[in-house]
Design a protein around this motif. Structure first.
Motif, mmCIF file in Angstrom:
data_model
loop_
_atom_site.group_PDB
_atom_site.id
_atom_site.type_symbol
_atom_site.label_atom_id
_atom_site.label_comp_id
_atom_site.label_asym_id
_atom_site.label_seq_id
_atom_site.Cartn_x
_atom_site.Cartn_y
_atom_site.Cartn_z
ATOM 1 N N LYS A 89 7.047 -6.847 1.320
ATOM 2 C CA LYS A 89 6.519 -6.469 0.350
ATOM 3 C C LYS A 89 6.608 -4.870 0.602
ATOM 4 C CE LYS A 89 3.675 -9.405 -0.712
ATOM 5 N NZ LYS A 89 3.953 -9.792 -2.238
ATOM 6 N N THR A 102 6.735 -0.810 -1.217
ATOM 7 C CA THR A 102 6.351 0.914 -1.789
ATOM 8 C C THR A 102 6.560 1.784 -2.456
ATOM 9 O OG1 THR A 102 3.537 0.262 -0.642
ATOM 10 C CG2 THR A 102 4.020 2.076 -2.540
ATOM 11 N N ASN A 158 7.279 -8.477 -5.257
ATOM 12 C CA ASN A 158 7.882 -7.633 -4.151
ATOM 13 C C ASN A 158 6.940 -6.089 -4.244
ATOM 14 O OD1 ASN A 158 7.455 -10.088 -1.134
ATOM 15 N ND2 ASN A 158 9.016 -9.976 -3.178
ATOM 16 N N ARG A 161 1.387 -1.936 -6.014
ATOM 17 C CA ARG A 161 1.855 -0.957 -4.846
ATOM 18 C C ARG A 161 2.595 0.272 -5.322
ATOM 19 N NH1 ARG A 161 2.639 -5.787 -3.071
ATOM 20 N NH2 ARG A 161 1.634 -6.479 -1.387
#
Length: 291
Positions: A81, A83, A232, A236
């Protein structure tokens, strides 16, 4: 007396021969030591007390020139994941380039761990927003065929500014998917998939059905890679979770080179739901799924 002299001379001759053999042996031994300066490390032998443990040299990542059998699309290669903190999208060259410069590192944070897992290299990529008339790979595709394109010679993503402004200004979802798609081609380049594709293209020897199917497999895989990245990154930073809903509702045009709308929707869905990169193995898919 003469017997004594003869015996002494013989003795000295023998000693000179022995000395020569010893010196010669020492020279050979030194030469052998120079040729083997890289020691062989035994895993069972303990390191000497007080000295650092010896470690074998790290393996240098190399491209694996395969498509369907490439380690990048084998089961188990997972994406973390990520951001992405991105500047607000504006319709000027400076602001677009600022947006792209922020997005590329985020794409790298997603893809570099995947490439590392499968032992393939990480190669820098650049972005060019100029309205170029030619590239190291040849003439750009027409504007009505592509908003952006990737050139492996120089590893550059081209996103000409006029193409981004044609439809009333840059749209966030379009720009995210576009750059992630073109970066997907860069991932194919880093892994060796793109090079193998080019070899298969040459081997097709002008057979248009084969060439077009190869193109669709390559492009649909980049679509799948793009969707996998967005899945993914969504929820965010600057990429809201709602963008995924927008992407699912988007439609695609039929294309001989990029795939039918049905195939594009299929690989987009697989990328969004992917557990690992094997979900994007378009080169192992039946022809009906890359129509």
């Amino acid at each position: 007396m003469w017997i004594t002299v003869i015996l002494f001379a013989a003795f000295m001759a023998v000693m000179l021969v022995v000395a020569a053999l010893v010196v010669g042996g020492m020279k050979e031994s030194r030469a052998g030591a120079v040729q083997s300066r890289q020691p062989t490390v035994s895993s069972s032998a303990p390191a000497p007390t007080g000295s650092p443990s010896a470690t074998p040299p790290a393996e240098v990542p190399t491209r694996k020139y395969e498509t369907a059998a490439n380690p990048l699309v084998a089961p188990g290669a997972t994406m973390p994941k990520v951001t992405c903190e991105l500047p607000k999208l504006r319709g000027t060259k400076e602001k677009l380039e600022e947006f792209y410069r922020a997005l590329i590192p985020c794409l790298e944070r997603a893809w570099h761990p995947v490439l590392t897992q499968v032992g393939e290299p990480r190669i820098p990529v650049s972005v060019n927003a100029e309205d170029v008339k030619n590239t190291a790979c040849g003439l750009p595709p027409p504007p009505d065929e592509a908003l952006g394109f990737y050139c492996s010679d120089g590893t550059t993503i081209f996103v000409p500014l006029p193409r981004q402004l044609e439809r009333g200004g840059p749209d966030l979802l379009t720009q995210l998917f576009l750059l992630a798609h073109e970066y997907g081609h860069h991932v194919q380049e880093q892994s060796g998939i793109l090079s193998k594709h080019d070899l298969l293209y040459d081997e097709a020897d002008g057979d248009q059905p084969k060439i077009l199917e190869l193109s669709r497999r390559l492009e649909l895989q980049a679509d799948c890679f793009s969707s996998m990245f967005l899945a993914n990154a969504a929820g965010r930073g600057s990429i809201g979770a709602g963008l995924i809903s927008q992407l699912k509702q988007s439609t695609f045009d039929d294309s001989d080179t990029h795939g039918s709308s049905k195939s594009a929707a299929l690989w987009q869905k697989r990328g969004l739901n992917a557990k690992d990169t094997s979900a994007c193995n378009t080169f192992a898919a039946p022809a009906s799924e890359v129509s």
